[in-house]
Design an enzyme around this catalytic site. Structure first.
Site, PDB file in Angstrom:
ATOM      1  N   HIS A  99      14.654  12.650 -11.445  1.00 43.98           N
ATOM      2  CA  HIS A  99      14.199  11.207 -11.448  1.00 43.98           C
ATOM      3  C   HIS A  99      13.917  10.823 -12.764  1.00 43.98           C
ATOM      4  O   HIS A  99      14.234   9.647 -13.042  1.00 43.98           O
ATOM      5  CB  HIS A  99      12.701  11.366 -10.667  1.00 43.98           C
ATOM      6  CG  HIS A  99      12.157   9.860 -10.504  1.00 43.98           C
ATOM      7  ND1 HIS A  99      10.758   9.708 -10.567  1.00 43.98           N
ATOM      8  CD2 HIS A  99      12.698   8.735 -10.255  1.00 43.98           C
ATOM      9  CE1 HIS A  99      10.464   8.384 -10.595  1.00 43.98           C
ATOM     10  NE2 HIS A  99      11.661   7.573 -10.161  1.00 43.98           N
ATOM     11  N   GLU A 102      17.259   9.764 -14.055  1.00 46.30           N
ATOM     12  CA  GLU A 102      17.791   8.486 -13.630  1.00 46.30           C
ATOM     13  C   GLU A 102      17.166   7.312 -14.440  1.00 46.30           C
ATOM     14  O   GLU A 102      17.897   6.386 -14.619  1.00 46.30           O
ATOM     15  CB  GLU A 102      17.133   8.327 -12.007  1.00 46.30           C
ATOM     16  CG  GLU A 102      17.462   7.167 -11.472  1.00 46.30           C
ATOM     17  CD  GLU A 102      16.536   6.746 -10.379  1.00 46.30           C
ATOM     18  OE1 GLU A 102      16.013   5.599 -10.486  1.00 46.30           O
ATOM     19  OE2 GLU A 102      16.447   7.604  -9.428  1.00 46.30           O
ATOM     20  N   HIS A 103      15.832   7.386 -14.595  1.00 44.80           N
ATOM     21  CA  HIS A 103      15.277   6.276 -15.685  1.00 44.80           C
ATOM     22  C   HIS A 103      16.115   6.199 -16.813  1.00 44.80           C
ATOM     23  O   HIS A 103      16.226   5.020 -17.192  1.00 44.80           O
ATOM     24  CB  HIS A 103      13.751   6.720 -15.966  1.00 44.80           C
ATOM     25  CG  HIS A 103      12.666   6.291 -14.756  1.00 44.80           C
ATOM     26  ND1 HIS A 103      11.911   5.087 -14.618  1.00 44.80           N
ATOM     27  CD2 HIS A 103      12.788   6.741 -13.378  1.00 44.80           C
ATOM     28  CE1 HIS A 103      11.379   5.001 -13.543  1.00 44.80           C
ATOM     29  NE2 HIS A 103      11.943   5.999 -12.663  1.00 44.80           N
ATOM     30  N   GLU A 182       4.088   6.014 -11.266  1.00 43.48           N
ATOM     31  CA  GLU A 182       4.612   6.234  -9.942  1.00 43.48           C
ATOM     32  C   GLU A 182       3.859   7.261  -9.123  1.00 43.48           C
ATOM     33  O   GLU A 182       3.571   7.390  -8.185  1.00 43.48           O
ATOM     34  CB  GLU A 182       6.158   6.503  -9.912  1.00 43.48           C
ATOM     35  CG  GLU A 182       6.684   5.295 -10.433  1.00 43.48           C
ATOM     36  CD  GLU A 182       8.061   5.517 -10.437  1.00 43.48           C
ATOM     37  OE1 GLU A 182       8.851   6.194  -9.574  1.00 43.48           O
ATOM     38  OE2 GLU A 182       8.910   5.035 -11.467  1.00 43.48           O
TER      39      GLU A 182
END
Length: 471
Positions: A99, A102-103, A182
């Site tokens: 994740h 991905e950023h 998040e």
């Protein structure tokens, strides 16, 4: 940024998107209604198969999989690349790496970056693109819906960042704080917090044990070198599927794919495969989460097979009968009796065996013991007495309608096809519908007795704690 850690648990990077004036109107693009396309001959590609309206090709030089779905009702196209890497491929120390990477995929490269004014974000916002990127248990994907004249421009950037991404500590630090935020949002949601504990208890050996968002310490401390190692292990053509949907000509689309992706070789080493299997559970498990909150939650999870298993359609119908709408069994037994504000049942749809989860949000005055007892009674009643043909027909209607809504437009089709790619068989996009339509009441009772086994379950309670009194 939208984060959900419930089943289906996923982390989504919802990037800013401009209004797309050329987007197809509702109902205009429905892939299942399109006739099968004849395969095209394209130099450097091998044709694999056509199922319904989608054709599969392989780029011979590097093993890249390509799926094509032409549809010419509007001059727009959706382009997506799916990497077969998700949190299932992480280990302790790198949880959340997929994740976070991905950023970082939006931070640019030598050829495309903010300083030059041609980064992926700048390009898509300039042309009015609708775009997104998501990370999940089994995959990561990047996709955009654009006017068809901009297909090559976007493809060039997407292909470039497959191998030429900047990975810099100066970018990792600020993105880590975004991801940590998040994580904290999920920790403060009672159902998400309970789901993470239930899942970690259900899977003790298999990497589904780890939430996609990762553990906080890994998010904070993973090094840029580890992220580079992760990128260099999984971001290769032979670990990816490119999907093109919309107004394009297949031969021209394949030529663009070859032009921009053909320059990259296969991975220099075999892509690591997950071989860990969850050992058989030897009895029921329980977990309790006590945190600040207002109302309690009861959760149950049962072991279920992978998405490709033939019992998944019947399990989906079972989940619908239990919890979908005011005619569902949980609504009548719980919500209509003012014991819950809502109750859900969902069957996991993943590459490896997963969970059917039940969550009930307690109404004021209801107790965990009371709600858990009723849930188990409803499950046992279904196992012993079965379901009616009318219940199955209602569930099938709801599933069919929900599927149609999720596939309205090229962008939606790409997002849903992505999950079938991740599950290991993109043809499930069609075959799952056909199998679901054949589910009978006997099938539902059979899978209930086979999989809703208390000895293969985890029960969890979220118990809210009152905030400390002010001094």
């Amino acid at each position: 940024m939208h984060v959900s850690l419930l089943r289906p648990r996923f982390v989504t990077l919802a990037l800013a998107s401009a209004a797309l004036a050329l987007s197809p109107s509702p109902g205009r693009l429905r892939a299942a209604e399109k006739p099968a396309a004849a395969p095209v001959k394209a130099e450097g590609f091998s044709f694999v198969k056509t199922v319904e309206a989608i054709s599969e090709y392989t780029l011979d030089s590097n093993g890249l999989t390509v799926l094509l779905l032409p549809e010419h009702s509007a001059p727009v196209v959706t382009f997506m690349v799916t990497y077969r890497v998700g949190s299932r491929h992480e280990v302790t120390g790198t949880t959340g790496a997929t994740h976070l990477l991905e950023h970082l995929m939006f931070k640019g490269s030598d050829a495309f970056n903010d300083k030059q004014g041609n980064s992926v974000k700048q390009f898509l916002e300039t042309v009015g693109g609708n775009y997104n990127a998501t990370t999940y248990l089994d995959r990561t994907n990047y996709y955009a819906e654009i006017g068809n004249e901009h297909l090559e421009g976007y493809m060039a950037i997407e292909a470039d960042r497959m191998r030429n991404l900047w990975l810099r500590e100066a970018d990792r630090r600020p993105e880590m704080t975004v991801v940590r935020n998040e994580f904290e949002i999920g920790e403060n949601d009672p159902e998400q917090a309970l789901d993470k504990e239930i899942t970690a208890t259900a899977f003790q050996a298999h990497p589904y044990h780890h939430s996609t968002i990762g553990w906080r310490s890994d998010i904070e401390k993973v090094s840029i070198e580890k992220l580079r190692e992760f990128y260099d292990t999984f971001y290769w053509p032979d670990n990816a599927t490119v999907t093109i949907i919309g107004d394009f000509e297949p031969a021209a689309g394949l030529a663009l794919v070859k032009k921009h992706y053909g320059k990259y070789p296969r991975a220099p080493k075999p892509i690591p495969q997950v071989y860990t299997e969850e050992p058989a559970q030897s009895g029921p498990r329980r977990v309790t989460v006590r945190r600040a909150g207002e109302l309690g939650v009861v959760g149950l999870a049962y072991k279920t097979p992978a998405a490709r298993h033939p019992d998944i359609p019947a399990l989906n119908v079972l989940s619908s009968i239990l919890s979908s709408g005011k005619t569902s069994r949980f609504y009548r037994a719980l919500t209509d009796q003012n014991l819950t504000t809502g109750a859900s049942a969902n069957t996991g749809y993943f590459h490896d065996p997963s969970l059917l989860t039940i969550y009930a949000n307690l109404a004021p005055g209801a107790t965990h013991e009371q709600v858990e007892k009723i849930i188990l009674e409803e499950v046992d009643r279904l196992k012993s007495g079965g379901v009616t043909a009318a219940e199955v027909a209602t569930a099938l209607g709801k599933i069919k309608a929900a599927t149609a809504y999720k596939r309205d437009g090229a962008f939606s089709i790409a997002g849903n096809l992505n999950e079938d790619i991740a599950a290991g068989d993109w043809t499930l996009y069609y075959t799952l519908d056909a199998a679901t339509a054949k589910v009978t009441a006997a099938d539902v009772q059979r899978v209930a007795n086979q999989y809703l086994d208390i000895n293969q379950s985890v029960t969890g309670w979220f118990i809210p704690l009152a905030p400390p009194a002010a001094k």
